[in-house]
Design an enzyme around this catalytic site. Structure first.
Site, PDB file in Angstrom:
ATOM      1  N   ASP A  73      -1.802  -0.695   5.994  1.00 34.42           N
ATOM      2  CA  ASP A  73      -2.062  -0.149   7.328  1.00 34.42           C
ATOM      3  C   ASP A  73      -3.500   0.278   7.551  1.00 34.42           C
ATOM      4  OD1 ASP A  73      -1.739   3.382   7.435  1.00 34.42           O
ATOM      5  OD2 ASP A  73      -1.996   2.172   5.638  1.00 34.42           O
ATOM      6  N   ASP A  95       0.876  -1.166   0.000  1.00 36.54           N
ATOM      7  CA  ASP A  95       0.000   0.000   0.000  1.00 36.54           C
ATOM      8  C   ASP A  95       0.921   1.225   0.000  1.00 36.54           C
ATOM      9  OD1 ASP A  95      -2.343   1.654   0.421  1.00 36.54           O
ATOM     10  OD2 ASP A  95      -1.669   1.826   2.507  1.00 36.54           O
ATOM     11  N   ASP A 144      -6.994  -1.768   3.225  1.00 33.59           N
ATOM     12  CA  ASP A 144      -6.038  -2.838   2.951  1.00 33.59           C
ATOM     13  C   ASP A 144      -6.464  -4.175   3.549  1.00 33.59           C
ATOM     14  OD1 ASP A 144      -4.259  -0.929   1.791  1.00 33.59           O
ATOM     15  OD2 ASP A 144      -3.633  -0.357   3.809  1.00 33.59           O
TER      16      ASP A 144
END
Length: 643
Positions: free
Chosen positions: A521, A329, A525
């Site tokens: 995080d 990410d 995600d």
């Protein structure tokens, strides 16, 4: 029914009965461990008290043996994943008890209790993630009814309802803005670190937060049809998509058990030797094999904790050793997740420090993320005395300074104030704000979500470890995502994607034959973390959902720990393979000697001693893993110290 089985289907993580049963098992295990230590101490230091020591050892074996036999009996009536192992443990316990090896009879159920708890804990993590997600939907909404605003439960909303969303409210359903303008924090859904400015006609997502301004939103999707609702549903599906944990011992345990029983019966029929039969039965106890993986994994988990890595299940270490790709990410993972002032572009005749001071003084009166980022660069004592400060929703901030009108905000704000401005800088991709004083444009302040300082090094280390297939998947804008990717050396970028699209991209990589490690995080995600071969969450700033969804958590937020994770997992896998080889080879040798009758009438006792020697060898080899020290990490620390 086992704890692991019920944890998956029960909406409560642990029922009261399960909590009570687990407490009883742990209490008995602790009591048995204490009794075993006392027994060994008595026999070692007070040989005259050998009978007392044996009695204490018998009590210890009884405390853990009865639950082991009960578990084996239940597994015959209600087969489950742990059933075959429970039967093997019960058989080993009975054999050890019959041979008088009370230490083995006590130790084996104790160690397997620890292994079961580790496995069950990984299954509970999935339910924690789903429950954490669901709390975001448990809210009230302000619905417009007959010209009046009424507070209602979110579950009562229907498509077509008109709802009021005030500053600070979490948007309760997907919809379209009918009136009003504001900035929306969509980080929980899209991962976008920069607030999204919305006005009439803009789409808004459930779970987003209205930062400022008053919005009237027409509901388009409710409940499970909202973006957040689909994330929750897909999370539940993802739990089934993820392959079951491979348990090599359990896969072949049924055949092994049958083989042991047939072999001992045949030996007794051919030789008539009860001693040889009992020696083979004791030697066949798979204690070393049973301990090969759990003992090593427990040591690896302890080492990981020492390096600031939380491993939520022993099986994930084995999976991590096989990863060959990594999916990052962007926001909050590769970047810091917060806007920072990166440059100031003053107009001719204006000093850069004066521009920043004026912008920071204006920003101190607003809670907007852009304002907070700018004001953080100006100490409170150095801020200018701006009065009559007011926010123009969606445009910026206006105030008075020594009789002059001062302003900071978007280009539209200066058009409204009748101030001519130059074109914004074209070499900056991130957010920016203009600043003016007394009808004169002073310049631009440029902001960005900055890269983590260790990100490039971490990416490079993973490539050296063989994870050469790397990509960034983010909900952020494509230009910003590509800028970050270029700086860290990642070639493949997928930007402006939603959570379910992230999951599909990760699944696509799996279908291609890759085993991706997913690092993230945020809530957006969570799905990708679940369907990856291994999910890694950034712990210090990660959301509760991401932490619960992930298999590993980096508690220090240092991306270089990803390399540590891979190196440790591969060392753990090698140690397990060695232990399995030692345990299996030693067991076969002892069984062969016992079957030949070489041990004589004391065969069972000799077999028990040799069996324990193999177990100790496996435990000692597993203990060597505790000395693991990440050389790369140590080298970095030395380099920093010298610098």
């Amino acid at each position: 029914m086992s704890l692991a089985h019920s944890a998956v289907h029960d909406p409560v993580l642990l029922s009261r009965d399960e909590q009570r049963a687990l407490a009883v098992r742990l209490s008995l295990s602790l009591a048995a461990a204490g009794a075993l230590i006392l027994s060994v101490s008595l026999e070692a230091f007070e040989p005259a008290q050998k009978d007392v020591a044996q009695l204490v050892a018998g009590v210890a074996a009884f405390l853990v043996g009865v639950p082991a036999i009960q578990a084996a009996w239940r597994s015959l009536r209600y087969p489950d994943l742990h059933g075959i192992t429970d039967q093997l443990i019960a058989l080993a316990f009975i054999a050890a008890w019959a041979s008088g090896d009370l230490i083995t009879a006590t130790l084996l159920p104790l160690i397997m209790m620890v292994g079961h708890v580790l496995e069950e804990r990984s299954l509970l993590g999935s339910q924690e993630a789903i429950r954490a997600l669901s709390t975001l939907t448990q809210a009230t909404a302000r619905r417009l009814e007959h010209g009046e605003v009424r507070e209602v439960e979110t579950t009562s909303l229907r498509v077509g309802d008109l709802i009021e969303v005030r500053a600070g409210d979490r948007i309760p359903a997907d919809g379209v803005v009918e009136t009003g303008s504001s900035s929306i924090d969509t980080a929980s859904i899209t991962g976008e670190s920069v607030p999204l400015d919305v006005a009439s006609g803009a789409d808004v997502f459930s779970g987003s937060i209205n930062l400022d301004g008053l919005l009237m939103v027409r509901v388009t999707h409710v409940g499970g049809e909202t973006t957040l609702g689909r994330v929750i549903a897909l999370m539940q599906e993802a739990e089934n998509i993820k392959p079951a944990v491979t348990r090599l011992l359990e896969r072949y345990a049924g055949g092994y058990l049958a083989l042991v029983l047939i072999s001992t019966a045949t030996l007794w029929f051919l030789t008539g030797s009860t001693a040889a039969m009992l020696a083979v039965l004791v030697a066949s106890c798979p204690c070393a094999l049973v301990l090969a993986a759990p003992a090593t994994s427990i040591a690896a988990i302890a080492v990981a904790s020492r390096h600031g890595i939380l491993v939520k299940g022993a099986a994930f270490l084995e999976q991590l050793a096989a990863v060959d790709a990594v999916v990052f990410d962007k926001t909050g993972t590769i970047t810091m997740g917060e806007l920072e002032l990166v440059d100031a572009r003053p107009q001719p005749g204006v000093r850069s420090d004066e521009l920043v001071r004026l912008a920071g003084s204006l920003g101190a009166g607003s809670s907007h993320p852009v304002s907070r980022a700018v004001s953080a660069n100006v100490a409170e004592a150095a801020r200018l005395a701006i009065t009559d400060l007011r926010e123009t929703r969606g445009l910026g901030i206006v105030g008075q300074l020594d009789g002059d009108v001062v302003a900071m905000g978007r280009s539209a704000l200066f058009a409204e104030l009748g101030i001519a401005i130059p074109p914004p800088p074209t070499d900056h991709i991130g957010p920016l704000a203009g600043v003016s004083r007394g009808g004169r444009f002073e310049g631009w302040v440029l902001l960005a979500d900055e890269l983590r300082p260790e990100a490039a090094q971490a990416v490079s280390e993973l490539k050296v470890l063989g994870l050469t297939h790397q990509m960034i998947i983010t909900g952020d804008r494509a230009p910003e995502a590509k800028r970050i990717a270029r700086r860290i050396g990642v070639a493949e970028v997928h930007a402006e994607v939603l959570p379910d699209q992230k999951m599909q991209l990760v699944l696509r990589e799996s279908r291609k034959g890759h085993r991706p490690m997913v690092v993230g995080d945020g809530i957006n995600d969570a799905l990708a973390l679940k369907v990856g071969a291994v999910g890694v969450a950034m712990g210090a700033r990660g959301t509760d959902v991401a932490l619960a969804s992930a298999d590993l958590v980096l508690m220090t937020n240092d991306l270089r720990r990803l390399g540590t994770c891979v190196r440790l997992s591969r060392r753990c896998r090698r140690t397990i393979l060695v232990n399995v080889g030692v345990g299996l080879g030693w067991t076969l040798v002892v069984i062969g000697i016992a079957a030949a009758g070489i041990f004589g009438e004391s065969g069972a006792l000799v077999a028990a001693v040799l069996h324990n020697a193999g177990t100790l060898a496996v435990m000692a080899n597993a203990g060597r893993l505790l000395k693991f020290q990440d050389n790369q990490t140590a080298g970095r620390s030395v380099g920093l110290a010298r610098g």
